[in-house]
Design a protein around this motif. Structure first.
Motif, PDB file in Angstrom:
ATOM      1  N   SER A  43       0.653  -1.293   0.170  1.00  0.00           N
ATOM      2  CA  SER A  43       0.021  -0.071  -0.079  1.00  0.00           C
ATOM      3  C   SER A  43       0.991   1.245  -0.012  1.00  0.00           C
ATOM      4  O   SER A  43       0.610   2.316  -0.631  1.00  0.00           O
ATOM      5  CB  SER A  43      -0.974  -0.063   1.109  1.00  0.00           C
ATOM      6  OG  SER A  43      -1.974  -1.205   1.183  1.00  0.00           O
ATOM      7  N   SER A  89      -6.627   5.480   1.520  1.00  0.00           N
ATOM      8  CA  SER A  89      -7.937   4.946   0.867  1.00  0.00           C
ATOM      9  C   SER A  89      -8.668   6.308   0.519  1.00  0.00           C
ATOM     10  O   SER A  89      -9.318   6.258  -0.497  1.00  0.00           O
ATOM     11  CB  SER A  89      -8.493   4.038   1.816  1.00  0.00           C
ATOM     12  OG  SER A  89      -8.263   3.783   2.881  1.00  0.00           O
ATOM     13  N   TRP A  92      -7.323   7.647  -2.558  1.00  0.00           N
ATOM     14  CA  TRP A  92      -7.802   6.937  -3.486  1.00  0.00           C
ATOM     15  C   TRP A  92      -9.066   7.232  -4.059  1.00  0.00           C
ATOM     16  O   TRP A  92      -9.476   7.217  -5.305  1.00  0.00           O
ATOM     17  CB  TRP A  92      -7.302   5.447  -3.663  1.00  0.00           C
ATOM     18  CG  TRP A  92      -6.027   5.108  -3.556  1.00  0.00           C
ATOM     19  CD1 TRP A  92      -5.230   4.514  -2.414  1.00  0.00           C
ATOM     20  CD2 TRP A  92      -5.139   4.907  -4.631  1.00  0.00           C
ATOM     21  NE1 TRP A  92      -4.045   4.113  -2.813  1.00  0.00           N
ATOM     22  CE2 TRP A  92      -3.716   4.550  -3.902  1.00  0.00           C
ATOM     23  CE3 TRP A  92      -5.339   5.441  -5.946  1.00  0.00           C
ATOM     24  CZ2 TRP A  92      -2.754   4.527  -4.944  1.00  0.00           C
ATOM     25  CZ3 TRP A  92      -4.078   5.524  -6.753  1.00  0.00           C
ATOM     26  CH2 TRP A  92      -2.885   4.973  -6.157  1.00  0.00           C
ATOM     27  N   THR A  96     -10.419   9.062  -7.670  1.00  0.00           N
ATOM     28  CA  THR A  96     -11.359   8.227  -8.587  1.00  0.00           C
ATOM     29  C   THR A  96     -12.384   9.105  -9.031  1.00  0.00           C
ATOM     30  O   THR A  96     -12.555   9.273 -10.297  1.00  0.00           O
ATOM     31  CB  THR A  96     -12.106   7.079  -7.719  1.00  0.00           C
ATOM     32  OG1 THR A  96     -11.095   6.264  -7.168  1.00  0.00           O
ATOM     33  CG2 THR A  96     -12.830   6.366  -8.435  1.00  0.00           C
ATOM     34  N   LYS A 112     -13.774   0.825 -15.946  1.00  0.00           N
ATOM     35  CA  LYS A 112     -12.675   0.048 -15.469  1.00  0.00           C
ATOM     36  C   LYS A 112     -11.736   0.921 -14.627  1.00  0.00           C
ATOM     37  O   LYS A 112     -11.199   0.328 -13.696  1.00  0.00           O
ATOM     38  CB  LYS A 112     -11.714  -0.025 -16.749  1.00  0.00           C
ATOM     39  CG  LYS A 112     -12.408  -1.382 -17.567  1.00  0.00           C
ATOM     40  CD  LYS A 112     -11.518  -1.499 -18.995  1.00  0.00           C
ATOM     41  CE  LYS A 112     -12.149  -2.506 -19.885  1.00  0.00           C
ATOM     42  NZ  LYS A 112     -11.149  -2.628 -21.008  1.00  0.00           N
ATOM     43  N   VAL A 115     -13.486   0.311 -10.891  1.00  0.00           N
ATOM     44  CA  VAL A 115     -13.349  -0.752 -10.715  1.00  0.00           C
ATOM     45  C   VAL A 115     -11.865  -0.991 -10.109  1.00  0.00           C
ATOM     46  O   VAL A 115     -11.646  -1.492  -9.006  1.00  0.00           O
ATOM     47  CB  VAL A 115     -13.432  -1.845 -11.590  1.00  0.00           C
ATOM     48  CG1 VAL A 115     -13.023  -3.262 -11.183  1.00  0.00           C
ATOM     49  CG2 VAL A 115     -14.981  -2.016 -12.048  1.00  0.00           C
ATOM     50  N   ILE A 116     -10.850  -0.367 -10.939  1.00  0.00           N
ATOM     51  CA  ILE A 116      -9.507  -0.552 -10.468  1.00  0.00           C
ATOM     52  C   ILE A 116      -9.124   0.436  -9.197  1.00  0.00           C
ATOM     53  O   ILE A 116      -8.301  -0.237  -8.340  1.00  0.00           O
ATOM     54  CB  ILE A 116      -8.501  -0.302 -11.618  1.00  0.00           C
ATOM     55  CG1 ILE A 116      -8.574  -1.617 -12.945  1.00  0.00           C
ATOM     56  CG2 ILE A 116      -6.835  -0.126 -11.135  1.00  0.00           C
ATOM     57  CD1 ILE A 116      -7.852  -1.024 -14.119  1.00  0.00           C
ATOM     58  N   ALA A 118     -11.286   1.772  -7.053  1.00  0.00           N
ATOM     59  CA  ALA A 118     -12.056   1.291  -5.941  1.00  0.00           C
ATOM     60  C   ALA A 118     -11.290  -0.070  -5.324  1.00  0.00           C
ATOM     61  O   ALA A 118     -11.290  -0.039  -4.034  1.00  0.00           O
ATOM     62  CB  ALA A 118     -13.567   0.830  -6.406  1.00  0.00           C
ATOM     63  N   SER A 119     -10.615  -0.811  -6.078  1.00  0.00           N
ATOM     64  CA  SER A 119     -10.101  -2.058  -5.607  1.00  0.00           C
ATOM     65  C   SER A 119      -8.851  -1.655  -4.763  1.00  0.00           C
ATOM     66  O   SER A 119      -8.436  -2.139  -3.849  1.00  0.00           O
ATOM     67  CB  SER A 119      -9.833  -2.937  -6.810  1.00  0.00           C
ATOM     68  OG  SER A 119     -10.787  -3.360  -7.368  1.00  0.00           O
ATOM     69  N   VAL A 120      -8.149  -0.617  -5.399  1.00  0.00           N
ATOM     70  CA  VAL A 120      -6.909  -0.301  -4.707  1.00  0.00           C
ATOM     71  C   VAL A 120      -7.240   0.461  -3.262  1.00  0.00           C
ATOM     72  O   VAL A 120      -6.645   0.080  -2.322  1.00  0.00           O
ATOM     73  CB  VAL A 120      -5.941   0.594  -5.671  1.00  0.00           C
ATOM     74  CG1 VAL A 120      -5.083   1.261  -4.818  1.00  0.00           C
ATOM     75  CG2 VAL A 120      -5.641  -0.077  -6.937  1.00  0.00           C
ATOM     76  N   PHE A 122      -9.857  -0.285  -1.523  1.00  0.00           N
ATOM     77  CA  PHE A 122     -10.434  -1.344  -0.584  1.00  0.00           C
ATOM     78  C   PHE A 122      -9.053  -1.945  -0.082  1.00  0.00           C
ATOM     79  O   PHE A 122      -8.987  -2.067   1.063  1.00  0.00           O
ATOM     80  CB  PHE A 122     -11.267  -2.068  -1.154  1.00  0.00           C
ATOM     81  CG  PHE A 122     -11.614  -3.388  -0.411  1.00  0.00           C
ATOM     82  CD1 PHE A 122     -12.683  -3.069   0.470  1.00  0.00           C
ATOM     83  CD2 PHE A 122     -11.119  -4.511  -0.547  1.00  0.00           C
ATOM     84  CE1 PHE A 122     -12.727  -4.132   1.584  1.00  0.00           C
ATOM     85  CE2 PHE A 122     -11.242  -5.785   0.292  1.00  0.00           C
ATOM     86  CZ  PHE A 122     -12.221  -5.229   1.223  1.00  0.00           C
ATOM     87  N   PHE A 123      -8.045  -2.376  -0.855  1.00  0.00           N
ATOM     88  CA  PHE A 123      -6.863  -2.990  -0.339  1.00  0.00           C
ATOM     89  C   PHE A 123      -6.142  -2.055   0.345  1.00  0.00           C
ATOM     90  O   PHE A 123      -5.780  -2.744   1.389  1.00  0.00           O
ATOM     91  CB  PHE A 123      -6.024  -3.056  -1.705  1.00  0.00           C
ATOM     92  CG  PHE A 123      -4.936  -4.275  -1.307  1.00  0.00           C
ATOM     93  CD1 PHE A 123      -4.764  -5.478  -1.213  1.00  0.00           C
ATOM     94  CD2 PHE A 123      -3.829  -3.092  -1.162  1.00  0.00           C
ATOM     95  CE1 PHE A 123      -3.627  -5.877  -0.801  1.00  0.00           C
ATOM     96  CE2 PHE A 123      -2.558  -3.842  -0.828  1.00  0.00           C
ATOM     97  CZ  PHE A 123      -2.214  -5.254  -0.606  1.00  0.00           C
TER      98      PHE A 123
END
Length: 146
Positions: A43, A89, A92, A96, A112, A115-116, A118-120, A122-123
């Motif tokens: 991260s 987060s 990020w 976004t 896309k 999705v990418i 939001a995934s980052v 969340f991670f």
């Protein structure tokens, strides 16, 4: 008693074996700690890359050097990293929304991207929960009752 006999006596005594087991456990614990901290390290690396793309070099350096702080076994360090991961987060998510607005304005697809990122996000957020693992709670003194 000759030297070979002393070595045999030393090893059968158990002192040598006890020290050997202790060192083996320390190595295993160190490897486990490193593996458990990988999401936090990744991260930090992702945030450094994000700020590098934005050409904010002081933050790049900060996020590359921050993981050194994980060597300090203090509760405050774990809490600082958890706060940084929450703020990361949020960054990020902010990015976004910013990029989606730009894409919409230009008439480009943005699914896309959402999705990418939001995934980052969340991670990055999920990475703060590694400090609730038993090994890391012990390492950073998080299991002490107040």
């Amino acid at each position: 008693m000759n030297k070979a006999m002393r070595v045999i006596a030393y090893t059968t005594n158990g002192d040598f074996m006890q020290n050997n087991k202790s060192n083996g456990n320390k190595i295993k614990t160190g490897i486990l700690t490193f593996i458990q901290l990988l999401p936090v390290l990744f991260s930090m690396l992702l945030l450094a890359a994000h700020f590098l793309r934005a050409d904010i070099i002081p933050l790049v350096i900060l996020f590359l050097l921050l993981p050194i702080g994980l060597f300090i076994r203090k509760t405050v360090i774990a809490r600082i990293f958890q706060i940084i991961l929450i703020l990361g987060s949020i960054e990020w998510i902010r990015t976004t929304f910013l990029l989606v607005a730009i894409r919409e304005q230009e008439g480009q697809p943005w699914t896309k991207l959402v999705v990418i990122l939001a995934s980052v996000a969340f991670f990055t957020f999920a990475s703060l929960f590694v400090f609730f693992l038993k090994n890391l709670k012990t390492r950073y003194g998080l299991n002490k009752s107040r």
